[in-house]
Design a protein around this motif. Structure first.
Motif, PDB file in Angstrom:
ATOM      1  N   UNK A  46     -10.699 -49.651 -26.248  1.00 46.55           N
ATOM      2  CA  UNK A  46      -9.484 -49.054 -26.792  1.00 46.55           C
ATOM      3  C   UNK A  46      -8.521 -50.188 -27.110  1.00 46.55           C
ATOM      4  N   UNK A  47      -7.981 -50.190 -28.314  1.00 50.51           N
ATOM      5  CA  UNK A  47      -7.009 -51.220 -28.681  1.00 50.51           C
ATOM      6  C   UNK A  47      -5.632 -50.607 -28.851  1.00 50.51           C
ATOM      7  N   UNK A  48      -4.654 -51.229 -28.218  1.00 56.63           N
ATOM      8  CA  UNK A  48      -3.283 -50.772 -28.372  1.00 56.63           C
ATOM      9  C   UNK A  48      -2.649 -51.343 -29.636  1.00 56.63           C
ATOM     10  N   UNK A  49      -3.455 -51.982 -30.480  1.00 57.39           N
ATOM     11  CA  UNK A  49      -3.016 -52.332 -31.837  1.00 57.39           C
ATOM     12  C   UNK A  49      -2.801 -51.062 -32.650  1.00 57.39           C
ATOM     13  N   UNK A  50      -3.528 -50.013 -32.280  1.00 61.06           N
ATOM     14  CA  UNK A  50      -3.374 -48.704 -32.924  1.00 61.06           C
ATOM     15  C   UNK A  50      -2.045 -48.113 -32.453  1.00 61.06           C
ATOM     16  N   UNK A  51      -1.091 -47.882 -33.363  1.00 60.92           N
ATOM     17  CA  UNK A  51       0.234 -47.385 -32.960  1.00 60.92           C
ATOM     18  C   UNK A  51       0.176 -46.084 -32.163  1.00 60.92           C
ATOM     19  N   UNK A  52      -0.738 -45.190 -32.497  1.00 64.13           N
ATOM     20  CA  UNK A  52      -0.856 -43.934 -31.744  1.00 64.13           C
ATOM     21  C   UNK A  52      -1.290 -44.201 -30.313  1.00 64.13           C
ATOM     22  N   UNK A  53      -2.285 -45.076 -30.133  1.00 55.13           N
ATOM     23  CA  UNK A  53      -2.768 -45.381 -28.791  1.00 55.13           C
ATOM     24  C   UNK A  53      -1.691 -46.084 -27.975  1.00 55.13           C
ATOM     25  N   UNK A  54      -0.950 -46.973 -28.619  1.00 56.82           N
ATOM     26  CA  UNK A  54       0.141 -47.657 -27.919  1.00 56.82           C
ATOM     27  C   UNK A  54       1.198 -46.661 -27.456  1.00 56.82           C
ATOM     28  N   UNK A  55       1.580 -45.754 -28.332  1.00 62.05           N
ATOM     29  CA  UNK A  55       2.597 -44.763 -27.976  1.00 62.05           C
ATOM     30  C   UNK A  55       2.116 -43.888 -26.825  1.00 62.05           C
ATOM     31  N   UNK A  56       0.872 -43.463 -26.892  1.00 61.08           N
ATOM     32  CA  UNK A  56       0.333 -42.626 -25.819  1.00 61.08           C
ATOM     33  C   UNK A  56       0.316 -43.391 -24.496  1.00 61.08           C
TER      34      UNK A  56
END
Length: 116
Positions: A46-56
């Protein structure tokens, strides 16, 4: 480009058997993510480069960890330092074989809670 084997690969496999969590840090663009994807190919990434994943991860960390159970590699974890602030009860249950990869930190200068 072909993958370049690293001397660290065997040590990472040993650490996985010894420790509940690992934090891999280093300078930008040196191959940390590539190394971990190669050594732990069967592990969810999982990469927190993805804005959705970071927000979650930042706003609903417990749900994020529930949806991404170990073993998992979380890349760019410094973007959601909130994941590192869970009570001890969560560490015992959720972080069993968690592998954390972070890209933009230098271990000697980073302090949890001090990183913006």
């Amino acid at each position: 480009m072909d993958y370049i084997p690293r001397a660290l690969e065997d040590r990472l496999r040993q650490y996985e058997r010894t420790y509940k969590a690992m934090l891999v840090t280093g300078a930008r663009q040196v191959g940390k993510s590539t190394l971990l994807k190669k050594v732990f190919a069967g592990r969810k990434y999982v990469s927190l480069d993805d804005p959705f994943m970071e927000q979650q991860a930042r706003e609903a960390g417990e749900m994020f960890l529930t949806l991404n159970p170990p073993p998992v590699t979380i890349d760019e974890v410094q973007r959601a330092k909130e994941l590192l602030n869970f009570p001890d009860c969560l560490y015992a249950n959720v972080w069993e074989t968690l592998l954390i990869c972070t890209l933009f930190l230098l271990w000697n200068t980073w302090q949890i809670g001090a990183y913006p």
